[in-house]
Motif scaffolding. Structure first.
Motif, PDB file in Angstrom:
ATOM      1  N   LEU A  52       0.725  -1.061   0.109  1.00  0.00           N
ATOM      2  CA  LEU A  52       0.053  -0.040  -0.193  1.00  0.00           C
ATOM      3  C   LEU A  52       0.772   1.072   0.004  1.00  0.00           C
ATOM      4  CD1 LEU A  52      -2.961  -0.922   2.529  1.00  0.00           C
ATOM      5  CD2 LEU A  52      -2.989  -0.889   0.190  1.00  0.00           C
ATOM      6  N   HIS A  53       1.962   1.383   0.786  1.00  0.00           N
ATOM      7  CA  HIS A  53       2.890   2.398   0.913  1.00  0.00           C
ATOM      8  C   HIS A  53       4.080   1.916   0.804  1.00  0.00           C
ATOM      9  CE1 HIS A  53       0.249   5.753   1.727  1.00  0.00           C
ATOM     10  NE2 HIS A  53      -0.625   5.136   2.343  1.00  0.00           N
ATOM     11  N   PRO A  54       4.651   1.808  -0.298  1.00  0.00           N
ATOM     12  CA  PRO A  54       6.150   1.142  -0.462  1.00  0.00           C
ATOM     13  C   PRO A  54       7.127   2.193   0.209  1.00  0.00           C
ATOM     14  CG  PRO A  54       5.006   1.237  -2.681  1.00  0.00           C
ATOM     15  CD  PRO A  54       4.063   1.907  -1.629  1.00  0.00           C
ATOM     16  N   GLY A  55       7.925   1.401   1.131  1.00  0.00           N
ATOM     17  CA  GLY A  55       9.231   2.229   1.662  1.00  0.00           C
ATOM     18  C   GLY A  55       8.709   2.513   2.918  1.00  0.00           C
ATOM     19  N   THR A  56       7.365   2.463   3.371  1.00  0.00           N
ATOM     20  CA  THR A  56       6.941   2.920   4.756  1.00  0.00           C
ATOM     21  C   THR A  56       7.562   2.001   5.770  1.00  0.00           C
ATOM     22  OG1 THR A  56       5.005   3.566   3.721  1.00  0.00           O
ATOM     23  CG2 THR A  56       5.125   3.512   6.178  1.00  0.00           C
ATOM     24  N   ILE A  57       7.667   0.636   5.356  1.00  0.00           N
ATOM     25  CA  ILE A  57       8.369  -0.283   6.267  1.00  0.00           C
ATOM     26  C   ILE A  57       9.648  -0.815   5.701  1.00  0.00           C
ATOM     27  CG2 ILE A  57       8.202  -2.382   7.432  1.00  0.00           C
ATOM     28  CD1 ILE A  57       5.035  -2.227   7.571  1.00  0.00           C
ATOM     29  N   ASN A  58      10.722  -0.766   6.722  1.00  0.00           N
ATOM     30  CA  ASN A  58      12.049  -1.209   5.922  1.00  0.00           C
ATOM     31  C   ASN A  58      11.904  -2.976   5.910  1.00  0.00           C
ATOM     32  OD1 ASN A  58      14.404  -1.979   5.129  1.00  0.00           O
ATOM     33  ND2 ASN A  58      15.583  -0.805   6.813  1.00  0.00           N
ATOM     34  N   LEU A  59      11.584  -3.437   5.006  1.00  0.00           N
ATOM     35  CA  LEU A  59      11.302  -4.817   4.991  1.00  0.00           C
ATOM     36  C   LEU A  59      12.719  -5.804   5.425  1.00  0.00           C
ATOM     37  CD1 LEU A  59       9.300  -5.332   1.782  1.00  0.00           C
ATOM     38  CD2 LEU A  59       8.420  -5.319   4.264  1.00  0.00           C
ATOM     39  N   LYS A  60      13.800  -5.071   5.380  1.00  0.00           N
ATOM     40  CA  LYS A  60      15.062  -5.685   5.734  1.00  0.00           C
ATOM     41  C   LYS A  60      14.880  -5.878   7.403  1.00  0.00           C
ATOM     42  CE  LYS A  60      17.902  -4.211   2.126  1.00  0.00           C
ATOM     43  NZ  LYS A  60      19.044  -3.226   1.654  1.00  0.00           N
ATOM     44  N   LYS A  61      14.038  -5.170   8.132  1.00  0.00           N
ATOM     45  CA  LYS A  61      13.888  -5.197   9.480  1.00  0.00           C
ATOM     46  C   LYS A  61      12.932  -6.241  10.003  1.00  0.00           C
ATOM     47  CE  LYS A  61      15.587  -0.495  10.607  1.00  0.00           C
ATOM     48  NZ  LYS A  61      15.375   0.740  11.426  1.00  0.00           N
ATOM     49  N   VAL A  62      12.265  -6.712   8.893  1.00  0.00           N
ATOM     50  CA  VAL A  62      11.187  -7.861   9.237  1.00  0.00           C
ATOM     51  C   VAL A  62      11.619  -9.028   9.496  1.00  0.00           C
ATOM     52  CG1 VAL A  62       8.882  -8.684   8.589  1.00  0.00           C
ATOM     53  CG2 VAL A  62       9.345  -6.264   8.020  1.00  0.00           C
ATOM     54  N   ASN A 119      -7.809   0.881   0.296  1.00  0.00           N
ATOM     55  CA  ASN A 119      -6.751   1.818  -0.229  1.00  0.00           C
ATOM     56  C   ASN A 119      -5.970   1.359  -1.544  1.00  0.00           C
ATOM     57  OD1 ASN A 119      -6.375   4.194   1.987  1.00  0.00           O
ATOM     58  ND2 ASN A 119      -6.969   2.133   3.063  1.00  0.00           N
ATOM     59  N   ILE A 120      -6.091  -0.166  -1.681  1.00  0.00           N
ATOM     60  CA  ILE A 120      -4.889  -0.291  -2.747  1.00  0.00           C
ATOM     61  C   ILE A 120      -5.482   0.061  -4.165  1.00  0.00           C
ATOM     62  CG2 ILE A 120      -6.455  -2.555  -3.281  1.00  0.00           C
ATOM     63  CD1 ILE A 120      -2.739  -2.406  -3.401  1.00  0.00           C
ATOM     64  N   ASP A 121      -6.805   0.432  -4.349  1.00  0.00           N
ATOM     65  CA  ASP A 121      -7.148   0.952  -5.668  1.00  0.00           C
ATOM     66  C   ASP A 121      -6.702   2.365  -5.780  1.00  0.00           C
ATOM     67  OD1 ASP A 121      -8.529  -1.514  -6.627  1.00  0.00           O
ATOM     68  OD2 ASP A 121     -10.381  -0.743  -5.420  1.00  0.00           O
ATOM     69  N   LYS A 122      -6.861   3.051  -4.622  1.00  0.00           N
ATOM     70  CA  LYS A 122      -6.103   4.587  -4.711  1.00  0.00           C
ATOM     71  C   LYS A 122      -4.866   4.511  -5.014  1.00  0.00           C
ATOM     72  CE  LYS A 122      -6.058   8.590  -1.909  1.00  0.00           C
ATOM     73  NZ  LYS A 122      -6.122   8.968  -0.401  1.00  0.00           N
ATOM     74  N   GLN A 123      -4.095   3.387  -4.517  1.00  0.00           N
ATOM     75  CA  GLN A 123      -2.788   3.345  -4.772  1.00  0.00           C
ATOM     76  C   GLN A 123      -2.320   2.994  -5.965  1.00  0.00           C
ATOM     77  OE1 GLN A 123      -0.655   4.201  -2.269  1.00  0.00           O
ATOM     78  NE2 GLN A 123       1.196   4.302  -3.260  1.00  0.00           N
ATOM     79  N   ASP A 124      -3.130   2.118  -6.749  1.00  0.00           N
ATOM     80  CA  ASP A 124      -2.831   1.787  -8.241  1.00  0.00           C
ATOM     81  C   ASP A 124      -2.929   3.077  -9.138  1.00  0.00           C
ATOM     82  OD1 ASP A 124      -2.293  -0.692  -7.376  1.00  0.00           O
ATOM     83  OD2 ASP A 124      -3.984  -1.494  -7.988  1.00  0.00           O
TER      84      ASP A 124
END
Length: 199
Positions: A52-62, A119-124
């Protein structure tokens, strides 16, 4: 980002079942979880929210594949901070979810699915506007056709004007030549008149 408000008793027909949520998670992330309580690790929610919001979460920390509750808690804290960044106020019952609470995991999964759908349609749409050049709409095409037809008609009228301007001198020339000819033959007419009067 648009928030959604979900309670257990509001619009129960819109709430997905456990099987439907598991099927959606597996197809969206291309994974294979068997139980909804597996989402208590928080890792899958971080991945979905990053869509939904790319970059909001650093996936390396997950922390993926961990079985430690401390890692589950760290994943949910990443998710909660990301929600706060985009203005979504949601109280996540982390303590109950990481220990596999069935009701808490189901409630949060149903809420998150609604948030995702809203929110996914809005993001697209935003992504398409940025990445793809906008194609001319039919109205633009018709207006361009109309303007081209106007241009062609203006060219045609200008050509008519130019042709008419070329015709006018030829007309004046022919009238001039007739008047010149009549003056040349004027004595003959006078002679004929004089002869007719004398006769």
């Amino acid at each position: 980002m648009l928030n959604v408000y979900h309670t257990r008793n509001s619009n129960p027909s819109q709430n997905l079942s456990r099987k439907e949520i598991i099927k959606w998670i597996n197809s969206t992330l291309n994974i294979d979880i068997k139980k909804l309580e597996a989402l208590g690790s928080g890792a899958e929610y971080c991945q979905l929210f990053n869509q939904l919001h790319p970059g909001t979460i650093n996936l390396k920390k997950v922390k993926h594949g961990s079985h430690l509750q401390a890692d589950y808690q760290a994943n949910f804290l990443l998710l909660q901070r990301a929600l706060q960044k985009v203005g979504v106020d949601k109280d996540i019952q982390i303590g109950r979810m990481i220990v596999g609470g069935r009701r808490e995991n189901l409630d949060f999964a149903q809420w998150f699915k609604k948030l995702y759908n809203r929110n996914i349609d809005k993001q697209d749409t935003v992504f398409q506007d940025v990445s793809e050049p906008s194609k001319p709409s039919s109205s633009k095409r018709s207006s361009s056709k109309l303007s081209s037809s106007k241009r062609s008609s203006s060219k045609l009228s200008s050509s008519k004007r130019s042709s008419s301007s070329t015709v006018v001198p030829s007309r004046t020339f022919s009238q001039r030549s007739v008047s010149v000819l009549s003056r040349k033959h004027q004595p003959d007419f006078v002679g004929v008149l004089m002869r007719s009067m004398s006769g």
